[in-house]
Write a protein that holds these residues in place. Structure first.
Motif, PDB file in Angstrom:
ATOM      1  N   LEU A 164       0.817  -1.489  -0.488  1.00  0.00           N
ATOM      2  CA  LEU A 164      -0.143  -0.115  -0.218  1.00  0.00           C
ATOM      3  C   LEU A 164       1.338   1.268   0.122  1.00  0.00           C
ATOM      4  O   LEU A 164       0.840   2.307  -0.935  1.00  0.00           O
ATOM      5  CB  LEU A 164      -0.762   0.123   1.324  1.00  0.00           C
ATOM      6  CG  LEU A 164      -1.952   1.005   1.459  1.00  0.00           C
ATOM      7  CD1 LEU A 164      -3.014   1.367  -0.156  1.00  0.00           C
ATOM      8  CD2 LEU A 164      -2.677   1.277   2.308  1.00  0.00           C
ATOM      9  N   LEU A 165       1.912   1.039   0.664  1.00  0.00           N
ATOM     10  CA  LEU A 165       3.223   2.907   1.143  1.00  0.00           C
ATOM     11  C   LEU A 165       3.572   2.658  -0.232  1.00  0.00           C
ATOM     12  O   LEU A 165       3.680   4.021  -0.974  1.00  0.00           O
ATOM     13  CB  LEU A 165       3.888   2.397   1.928  1.00  0.00           C
ATOM     14  CG  LEU A 165       3.310   2.241   3.554  1.00  0.00           C
ATOM     15  CD1 LEU A 165       4.496   1.968   4.448  1.00  0.00           C
ATOM     16  CD2 LEU A 165       2.654   3.739   3.707  1.00  0.00           C
ATOM     17  N   ARG A 166       4.038   1.743  -1.168  1.00  0.00           N
ATOM     18  CA  ARG A 166       4.479   1.873  -2.520  1.00  0.00           C
ATOM     19  C   ARG A 166       3.718   2.466  -3.564  1.00  0.00           C
ATOM     20  O   ARG A 166       3.707   3.015  -4.435  1.00  0.00           O
ATOM     21  CB  ARG A 166       4.998   0.332  -3.040  1.00  0.00           C
ATOM     22  CG  ARG A 166       6.186  -0.105  -2.328  1.00  0.00           C
ATOM     23  CD  ARG A 166       6.254  -1.637  -2.796  1.00  0.00           C
ATOM     24  NE  ARG A 166       7.960  -2.600  -2.044  1.00  0.00           N
ATOM     25  CZ  ARG A 166       7.862  -3.896  -2.591  1.00  0.00           C
ATOM     26  NH1 ARG A 166       7.257  -4.652  -3.008  1.00  0.00           N
ATOM     27  NH2 ARG A 166       8.957  -3.884  -0.979  1.00  0.00           N
ATOM     28  N   GLY A 167       2.785   1.881  -3.370  1.00  0.00           N
ATOM     29  CA  GLY A 167       1.410   2.491  -4.219  1.00  0.00           C
ATOM     30  C   GLY A 167       0.817   3.514  -3.749  1.00  0.00           C
ATOM     31  O   GLY A 167       0.497   4.839  -4.907  1.00  0.00           O
ATOM     32  N   ILE A 168       0.757   4.817  -2.685  1.00  0.00           N
ATOM     33  CA  ILE A 168       0.493   5.616  -2.342  1.00  0.00           C
ATOM     34  C   ILE A 168       1.881   6.975  -2.642  1.00  0.00           C
ATOM     35  O   ILE A 168       1.974   7.760  -3.264  1.00  0.00           O
ATOM     36  CB  ILE A 168       0.698   5.853  -0.642  1.00  0.00           C
ATOM     37  CG1 ILE A 168      -0.765   5.381  -0.659  1.00  0.00           C
ATOM     38  CG2 ILE A 168       0.470   6.927  -0.562  1.00  0.00           C
ATOM     39  CD1 ILE A 168      -0.405   5.612   0.996  1.00  0.00           C
ATOM     40  N   TYR A 169       2.931   5.851  -2.447  1.00  0.00           N
ATOM     41  CA  TYR A 169       4.077   7.193  -3.268  1.00  0.00           C
ATOM     42  C   TYR A 169       4.764   6.760  -4.233  1.00  0.00           C
ATOM     43  O   TYR A 169       5.293   8.129  -4.396  1.00  0.00           O
ATOM     44  CB  TYR A 169       5.684   6.449  -2.367  1.00  0.00           C
ATOM     45  CG  TYR A 169       5.982   6.881  -1.305  1.00  0.00           C
ATOM     46  CD1 TYR A 169       6.407   7.984  -0.350  1.00  0.00           C
ATOM     47  CD2 TYR A 169       5.545   5.401  -0.532  1.00  0.00           C
ATOM     48  CE1 TYR A 169       5.702   7.995   0.934  1.00  0.00           C
ATOM     49  CE2 TYR A 169       5.972   5.868   1.253  1.00  0.00           C
ATOM     50  CZ  TYR A 169       6.545   7.148   1.667  1.00  0.00           C
ATOM     51  OH  TYR A 169       6.276   7.633   2.898  1.00  0.00           O
ATOM     52  N   PHE A 170       3.753   5.983  -4.896  1.00  0.00           N
ATOM     53  CA  PHE A 170       3.907   6.224  -6.513  1.00  0.00           C
ATOM     54  C   PHE A 170       3.169   6.540  -6.965  1.00  0.00           C
ATOM     55  O   PHE A 170       2.586   7.141  -8.450  1.00  0.00           O
ATOM     56  CB  PHE A 170       4.074   4.344  -7.548  1.00  0.00           C
ATOM     57  CG  PHE A 170       4.194   4.449  -8.914  1.00  0.00           C
ATOM     58  CD1 PHE A 170       5.397   4.566  -9.203  1.00  0.00           C
ATOM     59  CD2 PHE A 170       3.111   4.663  -9.544  1.00  0.00           C
ATOM     60  CE1 PHE A 170       5.988   4.842 -11.138  1.00  0.00           C
ATOM     61  CE2 PHE A 170       3.198   3.974 -10.735  1.00  0.00           C
ATOM     62  CZ  PHE A 170       4.850   4.470 -11.249  1.00  0.00           C
ATOM     63  N   LEU A 171       1.863   7.456  -6.384  1.00  0.00           N
ATOM     64  CA  LEU A 171       0.634   7.838  -6.673  1.00  0.00           C
ATOM     65  C   LEU A 171       1.128   9.050  -7.599  1.00  0.00           C
ATOM     66  O   LEU A 171       0.618  10.151  -8.389  1.00  0.00           O
ATOM     67  CB  LEU A 171      -0.239   7.787  -6.421  1.00  0.00           C
ATOM     68  CG  LEU A 171      -1.895   8.667  -6.151  1.00  0.00           C
ATOM     69  CD1 LEU A 171      -2.301   8.098  -7.517  1.00  0.00           C
ATOM     70  CD2 LEU A 171      -2.144   8.771  -5.141  1.00  0.00           C
ATOM     71  N   PRO A 172       1.820   9.945  -7.008  1.00  0.00           N
ATOM     72  CA  PRO A 172       2.537  11.458  -7.778  1.00  0.00           C
ATOM     73  C   PRO A 172       3.443  11.412  -9.106  1.00  0.00           C
ATOM     74  O   PRO A 172       2.147  11.988  -9.783  1.00  0.00           O
ATOM     75  CB  PRO A 172       2.970  12.022  -7.193  1.00  0.00           C
ATOM     76  CG  PRO A 172       3.256  11.472  -5.043  1.00  0.00           C
ATOM     77  CD  PRO A 172       2.615   9.282  -5.710  1.00  0.00           C
ATOM     78  N   VAL A 173       3.209   9.919  -9.176  1.00  0.00           N
ATOM     79  CA  VAL A 173       4.290   9.885 -10.910  1.00  0.00           C
ATOM     80  C   VAL A 173       3.079   9.917 -12.119  1.00  0.00           C
ATOM     81  O   VAL A 173       3.466  10.593 -12.888  1.00  0.00           O
ATOM     82  CB  VAL A 173       4.624   8.328 -10.921  1.00  0.00           C
ATOM     83  CG1 VAL A 173       5.743   8.491 -12.130  1.00  0.00           C
ATOM     84  CG2 VAL A 173       6.269   8.255  -9.875  1.00  0.00           C
TER      85      VAL A 173
END
Length: 328
Positions: free
Chosen positions: A139-148
């Motif tokens: 979930l954290l990986r997806g959250i950090y990738f969201l701005p991309v």
């Protein structure tokens, strides 16, 4: 019944004579074989061409053709409306001696120098943190990738609000600790750092994913051997992680350099190249020359100058990677 006895010397001579007669009787046989081989090669080439067309056609239409057109336009004086006038290399000569050209290239290099270390160190820190076993890691990986995958217009609006000089969140936090915040994107001295912060925040997820893939490909036996030798966490990072991560680092550096020289969206959306041209970059200057000042010839010449700079930087990276990139 066919005999399977070995042939005698007279029989061998008779067979050779028969083969010679067949060859002379049919002189076109070797020619037919060569013709068939050529036909197979042609069919193979056509098959390869059919599979390449879906990518070759867009590449030709949207990359190669515009490049050739820009090279031709760069040799002319053209305002997009009236007929072109051939001027040779005058556009290049004018740009080389124009102080604005040095200024926009300097601003672009300033952006890269500030952006690249920030996004790499931040992406590496996130990759190292999210490479460990923890609850909610995916979930954290997806959250950090969201701005991309978020539009730059949305990101620019958010960061203009965060960095607003009077009622921005960042200056509000700084004021809580008794620190007078800068003018950020309204101050010529802080406009480019504002863009660098927003760009690094948006691209952290991309760098994190690339470096995370590199971390997961490192053999854990190397860490076990380093522990046996008494290496601590910092020594393992320097001596094991970073050298084994060098192929991923090389990819990140090359892509970030290319994207850094082509930076435009965030500059256009956050500052428009201002104030007073303090954040104007090369691609922004190309845009202004074309659509604001009606000088498509100079814009095309500047785009080719940028291409040469990007190509030279990439070639230097490819040649230099032999010294510091280690492939397992």
């Amino acid at each position: 019944m066919t005999s399977i006895l070995p042939l005698t010397e007279p029989a061998i001579a008779a067979r050779a004579a028969t083969d010679s007669d067949d060859t002379s009787a049919h002189p076109g046989a070797p020619r037919r074989t060569a013709r068939g081989s050529r036909a197979r090669r042609v069919r193979y080439a056509l098959t390869v061409l059919v599979f390449l067309l879906p990518s070759a056609i867009p590449l030709t239409l949207f990359v190669l053709t515009p490049m050739v057109s820009a090279a031709w336009i760069s040799l002319h004086d053209w305002n997009l409306l009236s007929p072109m006038t051939f001027v040779g290399l005058d556009n290049f000569a004018g740009l080389i001696t124009d102080p604005d050209t040095a200024r926009v290239f300097g601003n672009t290099v300033y952006y890269i120098v500030g952006y690249l270390p920030l996004v790499y160190i931040g992406g590496l820190a996130l990759a190292l943190a999210l490479n460990r076993a923890m609850r909610g890691r995916n979930l954290l990986r997806g959250i950090y990738f969201l701005p991309v995958v978020t539009s730059w217009i949305v990101v620019a609006i958010v960061w203009r609000w965060l960095l607003a000089p009077e009622n921005g969140v960042v200056n509000g936090v700084l004021g809580f600790f008794g620190i007078d915040g800068p003018g950020w994107w309204t101050d010529p001295s802080w406009s480019m750092p504002s863009i660098i912060l927003a760009s690094a925040w948006k691209d952290l997820g991309f760098v994190m994913v690339i470096l995370l893939a590199g971390l997961q490909s490192i053999n854990t036996d190397l860490y076990d051997a380093a522990k046996v030798d008494g290496a601590g966490p910092w020594r393992r990072l320097i001596s094991v992680t970073l050298p084994m991560l060098s192929p991923s680092t090389f990819f990140v550096v090359v892509i970030s350099l290319i994207n850094g020289f082509q930076v435009f969206d965030q500059v256009y959306a956050m500052t428009g190249g201002g104030p007073a041209g303090s954040s104007q970059v090369v691609v922004g200057e190309i845009y202004d020359l074309t659509f604001r000042y009606g000088s498509a010839g100079e814009a095309s010449a500047l785009s080719w100058m940028l291409f040469v700079v990007i190509l030279a930087a990439t070639v230097v990276q490819v040649i230099g990677q032999k010294r510091w990139v280690h492939y397992a």
